[in-house]
Design an enzyme around this catalytic site. Structure first.
Site, short mmCIF file in Angstrom:
data_model
loop_
_atom_site.label_atom_id
_atom_site.label_comp_id
_atom_site.label_asym_id
_atom_site.label_seq_id
_atom_site.Cartn_x
_atom_site.Cartn_y
_atom_site.Cartn_z
N GLU A 77 -8.52 -40.43 -73.58
CA GLU A 77 -9.78 -40.92 -74.11
C GLU A 77 -10.53 -39.83 -74.86
O GLU A 77 -11.10 -40.08 -75.92
CB GLU A 77 -10.64 -41.47 -72.96
CG GLU A 77 -11.91 -42.16 -73.40
CD GLU A 77 -11.67 -43.51 -74.04
OE1 GLU A 77 -12.65 -44.16 -74.45
OE2 GLU A 77 -10.50 -43.95 -74.11
N THR A 117 -12.13 -55.30 -86.63
CA THR A 117 -11.96 -54.18 -85.71
C THR A 117 -11.20 -54.59 -84.46
O THR A 117 -10.77 -53.73 -83.69
CB THR A 117 -13.33 -53.59 -85.33
OG1 THR A 117 -13.16 -52.32 -84.71
CG2 THR A 117 -14.09 -54.52 -84.39
#
Length: 1020
Positions: free
Chosen positions: A440, A547
Site C-alpha cells: 500500500e 476509475t
C-alpha cells in the site's frame, strides 16, 4: 512474446476470472461480497455502523455482480477456442443481467419494478457516494451500453426495430427481453444519491442512506425547515470530510446517465462538484486530499497523486475525451419530467456556463494540474517518482509512494506524456518484482514498507497502466509485466473459493476478502492486455474506462441539441498552449534484436536501484529459464537456491530481450551543499525581528517562503539547479534545518543580518545592475475625531503606495515581497501599547521602493557614494532621506535645462522618450559637484509588453544604453559624469515621485556560494 504464449496467458486470465466469479455466484449471490479464505458471504457490519472501511462499499445490492458484468461482456468477445469462452461469457453476461432484474426489479414504478429483494435500490444502507457511483452506477451503465450494442461484443448483434427500446426490446435466449432495465436501475440508484449534493459548496457529502437520504447532515440546505436530533443518525455527529477524488470523480458516470436519460440533474451536479474542487486549488496549482464538503476548506495540507486525489486527475482528462465531438448538454428538464425530478440540487446554484460544460475546459484543467504535479511533486533524482508535498508551498512532506499512484503512468500515456509514463512505470514494475505485489505504501527514502502498510487487496492500478502503455507502444516488455502479475496472483492469492488479497506482501498472509474490483478491473485489464484484437482495442470512438474500469461512451444518436451548436462555436474556444502536449507522440522504435525499447533504455536499471532489487534475493531464479540451463547432475535444491540478482525485471522477462551490449547511464544524483552557521556569532538585528519572530530564527510567510532573522545556529542545505528551471546554474535553498522548502519558495533575509558575514560558502554580493529607489511620502494626519492608533481603515494610503510599487515592475514588488512587507508592518503597528504613536504635531511617513536599473555603455557613471537608505520594514520614521531637492524636467529634449536644475537640486527626474538617453544628459548644465548639487538622474519609462522578456532583473523594460561619453550642453566631455537609473511605471511613478518628500538609495544584494548565486534567497 510469441502468439501462442499470449493466447495461453489470455486463457489463464479467463480461468482466473471465472474461478472468482463462479464461486461468488455459487456462494455469495445475492449478497455483496465473498470471503475467499473462509468461503462465506461478506456483508455490512450491523453491530458497528461506523465501520466505514467495510460499510462504505457494501450496500447489500449485489455489488460484485454489478462490478463484474462489464468484464463478462468483454470476455464475450474472446476469439474462438475449444473451450467456447466467448459464447459462455455472453451467456453468463445475459444471465447476470436477468438475475439482477429478478432481484431488484426492472426500474419501473409499477408492479414489474418490485424484485425478490427490493424495489430498485430501496435498501436501508448508508454508503459512500463515490464508491456507489463508480461501482454501482458505472457498472450498470457500462453493462447497459454493452447490452444495446453501443459498446461492441464480437458476434453480438442486438437488432431492434426502431429506437424505442421499451417498445422494441432485445430478445435474449431463455425468453428474457432487454428493454433498458439496467439503465432504469442506474437512474434509480443515482437519484438516491442526489440528496448528498445539497451542500453550500456544490461538493457532495461523503455518505448517503439509499432509503432515507441525508438526515444525519443537519446543515444541508435540504434540512432548512426540518428539526432533527442534533447528533444525527446513530447518536454520533456525521463527518463532512470528503476527498478530492470522491467529490470530483463523478463526472463520467453522471454525464453518461444524463445523456442516456435526458435528465440533466446528474451531469450538472457532478460537473459543479468537479469545478468546486478545482476552484480551491492552491496558488501553485495543487489540490489537497481531504476537503470539507460543508465549509469548503482543505483538511490537512498534503498534496500528491495517490490516495484521496488520484481519480480527480483521471476524470479531468477522461471527461475531455468522453465529451469530445459532442455538443453542449441539454440543461432543462424533459417534458414530462421524470419521476423524482423535484429533487434537484442544481436549483441551489447559478447554472454552469457553456465553458464549464465544454470538453476543452476539462482538458485545460488537466494540463494545469499536470504542470503543477510536474513542477512540485515530480522528482527525477535517482529515478523518476512523485513525492507528497504541502498544498500551498510545495515543500516535501513525505517520501513514500502508494500503490494507488500506479495509475498515473497509464493516465500519462493517454495524455501523450509517453516518456514520463514509461519512466515512472518502471519504478512500479521494480517494486512489484521485489514483493510480487504492490504494498500500500513504500518509502522511497528508507527503502522499505512505510508504516506497516504492506497490504495489497488486489488493486488494478499497476496492470491498468501496463495495459495503457502497451497500447501506446506495443512494446513486448509490458506483456511480460502482465505475465508477472498473473503468475504472482495465481501463486499467492488462490483459494478454493476465489481470490484473496494479501494482508502483508512481505509474508504472504492472505486477507479474508475478495474485492469486487479484482473481477471488475484487475482481471479485465489483464485480459485486454493479452487480447490485442479485442473490439474495444480497435474501437475508433471517444470511449473511456472509468476509475472502476467500466467502459463508457456517449452514443452519437442520443440527445445532440443542434440549436446550441452556434453558441459552442462562439463561446467556447479550443484550449491550446505550446507548453502542453496536445498530440500523441510517436512511440519509441523497437530495437531489431532485443525487441524492447523499454529494456534498452539507458536508465533501465535506475528503477531497480531505487527499489534496492540488487540487495534482495531472487526467489524467481528457477522460474526465469534457469532450469533448462542447470546441468542434470546438479540437484534441484541447488537450482532453487536464491540468487542475489534482481537486475532483470519483470522477473518473467527473458534475458534475450536485454541488449547484449547495453550500457546504463549514470544515475542522476542531486548535487548538494550543507552550510552550518555557528551558534554564537550571529544575533537578531534590531527590535523588529526579535518582536516579529518572538526570539526564533525563522518564520514561515504563508505560502511565500521563509524569513530568517538570524543565522545563529542554522543549518542550510543547498541543491544545485540546472537550466531550464533556472536561467543559469544556481543554488537553491532546499531546507533550513529540518524544514523542507518547495521548489518555488523563497528565503527572505535582511542585508543587516549579512552585513558582517565573511564566508566563502555564504557571502553577499552587491548587484551591479539594479538598485532600489526609496520614496518617503508624508501620511496626511487623521481627523481629530479619529483615534491616532492604526486601524484597518487606515490601510488605504498604504494600498495606494503599494500600487506604485506594483506598477514599477520590480521583482521585489511582487506578491511575495508585498505580502512580506505587509505582514511585518502589521506586526510593527500592533499592539498599540508596544509602538506608541508619535506626538500629533510630528508627521509620519510611508516608504515605497521602486526598482531601478543602471545603464550600460561608455556614458554609464557609477552611483554616488551616499549613505544607504534604511530598510522600510523596520518601521523607521526619520525626518528625511538622502535627497530632498528634486527637479522634474519632463522629457528634457528641447533645450538646455536651467542652471538651478543641477546646482540646487540633488535629483533630476525625466520621462523616457523624445530623444536618446545621451541627449537628455547633455541638456543638463555644467555644475560643481557638492552634496546639494545634482547626484542622480532618474528616467521614468512606460512599461511595454515587448520589452518584458529576456530580462533577468525582474524589471519590465530593457537596460538603457549610453553609447557615448557624457558631454555638457557645449559639447565638452564631463569631468564628473552623472549617475543615471531608470524606473518603470510611467505616469503613476512620475506622480509618486512628485509627491515624495525625499528620496533615498538602497543597493541590492544577492548571496553566492562557491561562485554560484543562491537563486531563491532574497536579500531585503
Amino acid at each position: 512474446m510469441c502468439p501462442d504464449r499470449v493466447a495461453q496467458l489470455r486463457q489463464e486470465t479467463v480461468d482466473m476470472f471465472y474461478h472468482g466469479f463462479d464461486n461468488y455466484m455459487h456462494i455469495a449471490f445475492p449478497e455483496d461480497e465473498l470471503r475467499p479464505v473462509s468461503c462465506t458471504p461478506l456483508t455490512r457490519d450491523p453491530l458497528n455502523p461506523r465501520n466505514v472501511a467495510l460499510n462504505d462499499v457494501l450496500g447489500n445490492y449485489s455489488l460484485t455482480l454489478i462490478d463484474s458484468l462489464s468484464t463478462l461482456a468483454i470476455l464475450a468477445s474472446a476469439p474462438p477456442d475449444d473451450r467456447n469462452t466467448g459464447p459462455k461469457a455472453l451467456a453468463d453476461f445475459q444471465a447476470g443481467v436477468a438475475a439482477l432484474v429478478e432481484q431488484y426489479g426492472d426500474g419501473r414504478h409499477g408492479r414489474s419494478g418490485q424484485g425478490l429483494r427490493t424495489r430498485g435500490f430501496d435498501v436501508d444502507s448508508k454508503v459512500q457516494v463515490f464508491e456507489t457511483v463508480i461501482r454501482g452506477v458505472g457498472g450498470l451503465l457500462s453493462a447497459h451500453l454493452f447490452a444495446v450494442g453501443d459498446l461492441p461484443i464480437a458476434g453480438y448483434d442486438p437488432r431492434r426495430n426502431g429506437n424505442d427500446l421499451e417498445q422494441n426490446p432485445i430478445i435474449w435466449p431463455r425468453g428474457f427481453k432487454y428493454d433498458g432495465q439496467l439503465l432504469r436501475l442506474a437512474l434509480d440508484l443515482a437519484q438516491r444519491l442526489l440528496p448528498a449534493f445539497y451542500t453550500q459548496t456544490g461538493m457532495p457529502y461523503p455518505r448517503v442512506n439509499l432509503r432515507h437520504g441525508i438526515p444525519f447532515y443537519l446543515n444541508s440546505p435540504l434540512h432548512e425547515n426540518i428539526s432533527l436530533h442534533p447528533n444525527g443518525e446513530e447518536g454520533f455527529p456525521e463527518i463532512t470530510e470528503t476527498c478530492s477524488a470522491g467529490a470530483g470523480s463523478l463526472v463520467l458516470e453522471f454525464t453518461v446517465l444524463s445523456r442516456l436519460t435526458g435528465d440533466p440533474r446528474f451531469e450538472q451536479a457532478a460537473k459543479r462538484a468537479f469545478w468546486a474542487v478545482w476552484s480551491r486549488r492552491s496558488n501553485i496549482g495543487l489540490i489537497g486530499a481531504g476537503v470539507d464538503a460543508e465549509a469548503g476548506h482543505w483538511i490537512g495540507g498534503f498534496s500528491g497523486i495517490g490516495a484521496g486525489i488520484d481519480s480527480f486527475f483521471e476524470y479531468a482528462l477522461k471527461t475531455h475525451i468522453l465529451l469530445s465531438g459532442h455538443d453542449l448538454p441539454n440543461r432543462t428538464m424533459p417534458n414530462p419530467a421524470p419521476y423524482g425530478s423535484q429533487l434537484d440540487p442544481n436549483s441551489l446554484y447559478t447554472p454552469l456556463t457553456d465553458e464549464d460544460n465544454s470538453a476543452d475546459a476539462f482538458l485545460e484543467a488537466w494540463h494545469h494540474a499536470h504542470a503543477a504535479i510536474k513542477r512540485h511533486l515530480y522528482s527525477d533524482v535517482h529515478h523518476p517518482h512523485y513525492i507528497n508535498a504541502h498544498i500551498s508551498t510545495g515543500s516535501p512532506q513525505a517520501y513514500w509512494i502508494d500503490s494507488l499512484g500506479a495509475y498515473y503512468s497509464g493516465l500519462l500515456a493517454l495524455a501523450g506524456e509517453l516518456d514520463e509514463a514509461i519512466g515512472t512505470h518502471l519504478l512500479y514494475t521494480a517494486l512489484w518484482t521485489r514483493y510480487s505485489a504492490l504494498p500500500e505504501r513504500w518509502s522511497v527514502r528508507d527503502g522499505h514498507v512505510e508504516g506497516g502498510l504492506g497490504w495489497w487487496p488486489g488493486r488494478p492500478e499497476f496492470i491498468e497502466s501496463t495495459y495503457h502503455i502497451y497500447r501506446a507502444t506495443k512494446d513486448p516488455w509490458y506483456l511480460y509485466s502482465g505475465e508477472m502479475v498473473l503468475k504472482d496472483v495465481r501463486r499467492r492469492c488462490w483459494t478454493k473459493c476465489g481470490w484473496s488479497g494479501l494482508q502483508d506482501v512481505r509474508t504472504g498472509e492472505k486477507s479474508d476478502r475478495m474485492e469486487s474490483f479484482f473481477l471488475g478491473e484487475t482481471a479485465k485489464y489483464l485480459y485486454l492486455l493479452f487480447d490485442s484484437d479485442h473490439p474495444l482495442n480497435k474501437l475508433d470512438a471517444p470511449y473511456v474506462f472509468t476509475t472502476e474500469g467500466h467502459p463508457l461512451i456517449i452514443p452519437r444518436k442520443t440527445g445532440q441539441p443542434k440549436a446550441r451548436k452556434k453558441a459552442v462555436e462562439k463561446g467556447v474556444l479550443p484550449y491550446y498552449d505550446e507548453k502542453y502536449t496536445n498530440s500523441c507522440p510517436v512511440p519509441p522504435k523497437l530495437p531489431p534484436l532485443s525487441g524492447s525499447a523499454t529494456a534498452a533504455r539507458p536508465d533501465f536499471y535506475h528503477a531497480a536501484s531505487l527499489i534496492r532489487l540488487h540487495h534482495i534475493p531472487n526467489i524467481h531464479a528457477i522460474s526465469n529459464q534457469e532450469m533448462s540451463t542447470v546441468a542434470l547432475e546438479k540437484s534441484v535444491a541447488y537450482a532453487m537456491k536464491p540468487r542475489s540478482n534482481h537486475t532483470i525485471f519483470p522477473w518473467t522477462l527473458p534475458p534475450t530481450m536485454l541488449p547484449p551490449n547495453g550500457m546504463c547511464a549514470a544515475m542522476r544524483q542531486q548535487h548538494t551543499s550543507v552550510i552550518e552557521f555557528p551558534t554564537n556569532t550571529q544575533h537578531s538585528v534590531g527590535n523588529t525581528f526579535s518582536l516579529m519572530f518572538g526570539g526564533h530564527n525563522l518564520v514561515r510567510m504563508g505560502s511565500e517562503g521563509i524569513a530568517i532573522s538570524s543565522l545563529n545556529g542554522l543549518k542550510i542545505t543547498l541543491v544545485l539547479e540546472e537550466p531550464p528551471d533556472y536561467i543559469e546554474r544556481a543554488w537553491r535553498v532546499s531546507s533550513i534545518g529540518h524544514l523542507a522548502l518547495g521548489r518555488d519558495e523563497k528565503v527572505f533575509i535582511t542585508r543587516d543580518v549579512l552585513a558582517e558575514m565573511s564566508d566563502p560558502l555564504f557571502h553577499r554580493i552587491r548587484d551591479s545592475v539594479s538598485v532600489d529607489i526609496l520614496l518617503q511620502t508624508e501620511i496626511p494626519p487623521p481627523p481629530r475625531e479619529t483615534p491616532t492608533n492604526f486601524t484597518a481603515s487606515d490601510s488605504k494610503a498604504q494600498g495606494e503606495v503599494q500600487s506604485n510599487v506594483d506598477m514599477a515592475g520590480s521583482s521585489r514588488s511582487s506578491n511575495i515581497f508585498s505580502s512580506f512587507l505587509q505582514q511585518i508592518t502589521s506586526v510593527l503597528r500592533e499592539p498599540a501599547s508596544t509602538f506608541a504613536p508619535e506626538p500629533a504635531q510630528k508627521p509620519e511617513y510611508e516608504y515605497t521602493e521602486l526598482a531601478a536599473i543602471l545603464p550600460a555603455g561608455l556614458g554609464a557613471a557609477p552611483l554616488p557614494d551616499v549613505r544607504e537608505a534604511p530598510n522600510p520594514v523596520t518601521g523607521v520614521n526619520i525626518e528625511s532621506l538622502t535627497w530632498g531637492h528634486v527637479y522634474f524636467a519632463d522629457q528634457a529634449c528641447r533645450a538646455k535645462l536651467p542652471d538651478a536644475a543641477a546646482k540646487a537640486h540633488q535629483v533630476i527626474v525625466m520621462r523616457r522618450g523624445g530623444c536618446s538617453f545621451s541627449e537628455k544628459l547633455s541638456n543638463i548644465p555644467s555644475f560643481a559637484p557638492n552634496r546639494n548639487a545634482l547626484q542622480l538622474v532618474i528616467i521614468v519609462s512606460e512599461d511595454k509588453e515587448d520589452e518584458s522578456e529576456g530580462n533577468s532583473w525582474g524589471l519590465n523594460f530593457i537596460r538603457p544604453l549610453l553609447d557615448e561619453l557624457q558631454k555638457t550642453p557645449a559639447g565638452i566631455l564631463r569631468h564628473n559624469p552623472i549617475a543615471m537609473v531608470m524606473v518603470g511605471g510611467g505616469d503613476k511613478t512620475y506622480r509618486a515621485l512628485e509627491q515624495a518628500k525625499s528620496l533615498g538609495l538602497r543597493r541590492r544584494y544577492h548571496v553566492e556560494s562557491q561562485g554560484l548565486a543562491i537563486g531563491n534567497l532574497v536579500v531585503l
